[in-house]
Design a protein around this motif. Structure first.
Motif, short mmCIF file in Angstrom:
data_model
loop_
_atom_site.label_atom_id
_atom_site.label_comp_id
_atom_site.label_asym_id
_atom_site.label_seq_id
_atom_site.Cartn_x
_atom_site.Cartn_y
_atom_site.Cartn_z
N GLU A 34 0.81 -1.30 -0.11
CA GLU A 34 -0.01 -0.08 -0.14
C GLU A 34 0.93 1.20 0.04
N PHE A 35 2.31 1.30 0.26
CA PHE A 35 3.06 2.47 0.20
C PHE A 35 3.63 2.66 -0.98
N GLU A 36 3.50 1.58 -2.11
CA GLU A 36 4.13 2.01 -3.16
C GLU A 36 3.45 2.93 -4.21
N ASN A 37 2.43 3.53 -4.03
CA ASN A 37 1.71 4.45 -4.99
C ASN A 37 2.33 5.98 -4.54
N GLN A 38 3.17 6.34 -5.66
CA GLN A 38 3.88 7.64 -5.35
C GLN A 38 3.02 8.73 -5.24
N ASN A 39 1.77 8.62 -5.81
CA ASN A 39 0.66 9.89 -5.70
C ASN A 39 -0.06 9.90 -4.20
N GLU A 40 0.53 9.13 -3.45
CA GLU A 40 -0.15 9.22 -2.04
C GLU A 40 0.51 10.49 -1.42
N ILE A 41 1.60 10.92 -1.84
CA ILE A 41 2.16 11.88 -0.92
C ILE A 41 2.31 13.11 -2.06
N SER A 42 2.02 14.39 -1.75
CA SER A 42 2.41 15.50 -2.52
C SER A 42 2.78 16.68 -1.58
N VAL A 43 3.39 17.63 -2.27
CA VAL A 43 4.16 18.79 -1.58
C VAL A 43 3.58 19.95 -2.69
N TYR A 44 2.97 20.86 -2.14
CA TYR A 44 2.53 21.93 -2.92
C TYR A 44 2.20 23.19 -2.19
N PRO A 45 1.89 24.60 -2.64
CA PRO A 45 2.19 24.51 -3.94
C PRO A 45 3.79 24.84 -4.51
N ASN A 46 4.15 24.28 -5.73
CA ASN A 46 5.31 24.04 -6.15
C ASN A 46 5.53 24.61 -7.56
N PRO A 47 6.10 25.91 -7.58
CA PRO A 47 6.89 26.61 -6.81
C PRO A 47 6.10 27.34 -5.89
N SER A 48 6.73 28.04 -4.63
CA SER A 48 6.17 28.71 -3.55
C SER A 48 7.20 29.66 -2.95
N SER A 49 6.62 30.87 -2.43
CA SER A 49 7.43 31.91 -1.80
C SER A 49 7.26 31.77 -0.25
N GLU A 50 6.29 31.25 0.45
CA GLU A 50 6.02 31.32 1.48
C GLU A 50 5.62 29.97 2.31
N ARG A 51 4.97 29.00 2.03
CA ARG A 51 4.65 27.84 2.60
C ARG A 51 4.51 26.66 1.78
N LEU A 52 4.96 25.55 2.40
CA LEU A 52 4.73 24.10 1.54
C LEU A 52 3.70 23.55 2.50
N SER A 53 2.46 22.84 1.54
CA SER A 53 1.69 22.13 2.45
C SER A 53 2.11 20.32 1.94
N ILE A 54 1.88 19.69 2.88
CA ILE A 54 2.15 18.18 2.81
C ILE A 54 0.88 17.35 2.91
N LYS A 55 0.54 16.62 1.70
CA LYS A 55 -0.62 15.91 1.74
C LYS A 55 -0.21 14.37 1.61
N VAL A 56 -0.94 13.87 2.74
CA VAL A 56 -0.60 12.26 2.47
C VAL A 56 -2.05 11.71 2.40
N ASN A 57 -2.12 10.74 1.43
CA ASN A 57 -3.60 10.00 1.35
C ASN A 57 -3.50 8.36 1.43
N SER A 58 -2.63 8.38 2.65
CA SER A 58 -2.51 6.78 3.09
C SER A 58 -3.01 6.51 4.59
N PRO A 59 -4.06 5.76 4.83
CA PRO A 59 -4.56 5.74 6.05
C PRO A 59 -3.36 4.88 7.08
N PHE A 60 -2.19 4.49 6.10
CA PHE A 60 -1.11 3.67 7.17
C PHE A 60 -0.35 4.60 7.72
#
Length: 634
Positions: free
Chosen positions: A541-567
């Motif tokens: 279940e951890f093999e899907n690269q799309n489960e994790i994203s960092v955005y917005p990219n590019p950014s000047s102030e702050r990056l958000s980290i989104k994780v779509n895995s229940p594990f």
């Protein structure tokens, strides 16, 4: 002139491009003919010998011009060089005893230029070397500038500043034996900018250079632009001179040794200067001189973490109608003055965490300047460092203004290092007062007469260093050169790519600190080990690269980290520069929801490319995955 398409960071491109053709020359006509035929990547090699009246007018791009043997080619008479092309290397020559009147020995108009292993001595001329306004990204390294014969009002190495920053570097050079009586005779070893260019940003760096017996002018470096860095240099035995901040703002002066000179640093004009991590000893007249100048009165002068011993006073500029304002003294050691520590106060200085010992010379402020022996001990080389029981240890205070940062040039703006490039702890209360953290490392200058200037003038032994890296990375040595003097101190930086992360060193380096500072020994082998940046658990279940994203990219102030895995329930992160240097941005364990809501504050980073390394945890706090992701700070 053909336009250059090589990026600015490829100063040493000539070591990685195989020369298409090598032209050996031994006369003016042969050189001119070779230059006419040369293409980008070709080399023109002068046979060893002495040549009078040679004029190298270099208008071709991408050519390496060098000596058959470093130091084995001597030019004299009316010999001189003008570089109009881009991506030029000029290496291995000596210019001795010539007379070119009001011409310059070396004039640089092109960009991405490397001048290295050059010796200029006993010339009658205008400048020894001048970098014109249109030039960008010139590096002048391992060269010696000495004993100009005429004493006209001209400086030795002049860097002019244009509408765009130059990003020039002067490093590991020596400046020696310029006769005179000081004062304002114009024989400064280095001048950055003109009085009319004081409002222009240079972003030039003078580092690891050696200045001795330079008495042709009262100024060792005449600072006349903005946003330039002067670091890790040695100024020693200059009986009538000091470093002077003239026209221009935002000078950064750190990590320098001022030994047995007339003075240390004179701040004549400007705002937002930063003077920190410097060492002053045995100065005759004044360690620091803040002038009272009505032309451009001093404001926001920051003097942090310096050590001043056995020297003349610090002049505070109180006499006159334009006294300095907003002067901050923070976490300095002032000890054993030759008379008083201070004179001419404004009464408005701000004092934070300083230690003094000796006659103060002013009314002691209520806080911030404690009268206590710093317990300094003199080492075998004659320099002073903290004893184990010193009250300066872990005595730093916070509350002083932050050091400015300049786009496109890296320097220690966060006080992460001390004078010797040792790590300083965080927060400020764990830092030691003064220029050097307590340790067993011997306090001594970085730049000496032996490890600066051309290697062929040195009595030191030079060796090569073998570097390698596992798949996914490379090793950068700073300074980047072919051979290093035994005993010299350099840095190794492991540089990752997007798929691999630095894991550690093998061979003559150990541990995971990156970059790592080390002393050069014989037969060194340095190997960087990289591991895949994505380490998957055994769970599919951890093999899907799309489960994790960092955005917005590019950014000047702050990056958000989104994780779509229940594990995955939490994570830690660290931010690295594109060179693999760890920044101060990191976290302890945070929940997935906090990572999404709060994200990563990157507002303090300079614009550029960075990596964020994340470790992801399951409910039981076991590490399930590591990932390195690239982002752009704009």
């Amino acid at each position: 002139m053909r336009k250059s398409t090589t990026f600015c960071f490829l100063f040493f491109w000539q070591f990685t491009i195989l020369a298409q053709t090598i032209f050996n020359v031994s006369s003016q006509s042969q050189f001119d003919s070779a230059l006419d035929q040369a293409n980008e990547g070709d080399s023109i090699v002068w046979d060893s010998g002495t040549y009078p009246d040679i004029f190298m007018d270099i208008d071709e791009d991408g050519v390496v011009i060098t000596a058959e043997v470093n130091g084995g080619v001597v030019f004299n008479g009316a010999s001189r060089v003008v570089i109009r092309g881009d991506q030029i290397t000029l290496s291995g020559f000596q210019f001795i005893g010539g007379d070119i009147g009001t011409n310059d020995v070396i004039e640089i108009r092109g960009s991405d230029i490397l001048i290295t292993q050059i010796n200029i001595n006993e010339y009658t001329c205008y400048k020894y070397l001048i970098v014109d306004e249109e030039s960008r990204f010139t590096t002048i390294s391992f060269s010696n500038f000495e004993n100009r014969l005429n004493l006209d009002d001209q400086n030795i190495l002049s860097i002019l500043i244009g509408e765009q920053p130059g990003f020039h570097k002067v490093q590991y050079c020596s400046f020696k034996n310029f006769d005179g009586e000081g004062n304002d005779f114009g024989i400064e070893p280095i001048r950055i900018g003109l009085s009319t260019q004081g409002n222009l940003n240079g972003r030039n760096v003078v580092e690891f250079c050696y200045f001795s017996n330079c008495d042709g002018d009262g100024e060792l470096i005449s600072y006349k632009g903005a946003q330039n860095i002067i670091r890790y240099n040695t100024f020693i035995d200059n009986s009538v001179a000091e470093l002077v901040l003239r026209n221009g703002d935002q000078a950064v002066v750190y990590g320098n040794f001022f030994i047995n000179n007339m003075g240390g640093i004179r701040v004549r004009e400007g705002q937002n200067h930063f003077i920190y991590n410097n060492y002053f000893q045995d100065l005759d007249r004044r360690a620091i001189f803040l002038q009272n100048d009505p032309v451009d009165p001093l404001d926001n002068i920051h003097i942090y973490f310096n050590t001043i011993i056995n020297s003349g006073e610090i002049r505070l500029g109180g006499s006159g109608d334009s006294p300095p304002s907003n002067v901050y003294f923070a976490n300095n050691i002032f000890s054993n003055p030759t008379d008083d520590l201070f004179e001419d106060p404004t009464g408005n200085e701000m004092w934070l965490g300083n230690i003094s010992s000796g006659s103060l010379g002013i009314s002691r402020p209520n806080t911030g300047l404690e009268d206590i022996d710093p317990q300094l001990v003199q080492n075998e080389l004659g320099y002073f460092q903290l004893e184990e029981t010193s009250p300066a240890i872990n005595a730093g205070v916070s509350g002083y203004p932050d050091i400015l940062e300049f786009e496109g040039v890296e320097f220690d703006s966060e006080l992460l290092l001390d004078l010797l490039m040792q790590s300083r702890p965080e927060p400020d209360v764990d830092k030691d007062v003064g220029a050097v953290e307590f340790s067993t490392e011997i306090v001594q200058p970085h730049a000496t007469e032996q490890n600066t200037g051309p290697s062929y003038l040195s009595t030191l032994q030079f060796v090569s260093i073998n570097t390698s890296a596992t798949e996914g990375g490379s090793v950068l040595l700073e300074p980047e050169q072919q051979e290093y003097a035994l005993g010299s101190i350099i840095n190794a930086t492991a540089i990752p790519n997007e798929l691999f992360v630095f894991a550690g060193w093998q061979g003559d380096l150990e541990g995971t600190e990156n970059p790592q500072r080390f002393e050069v020994m014989e037969n060194m082998e340095i190997r960087a080990i990289f591991e895949p940046s994505i380490i998957l658990s055994s769970n599919n279940e951890f093999e899907n690269q799309n489960e994790i994203s960092v955005y917005p990219n590019p950014s000047s102030e702050r990056l958000s980290i989104k994780v779509n895995s229940p594990f995955i329930t939490g994570l830690k992160f660290e931010v690295f520069s594109i060179e693999g240097r760890k920044t101060s941005i990191h976290s302890e364990f945070v929940s997935v929801q906090d990572a999404l809501n709060s994200g990563i504050d990157i507002s303090t980073l300079l614009p550029g490319i960075y990596f964020v390394k994340m470790e992801f945890y399951s409910t039981d706090r076991s590490v399930q995955r590591s990932q390195l992701m690239r982002f752009v700070k704009n």
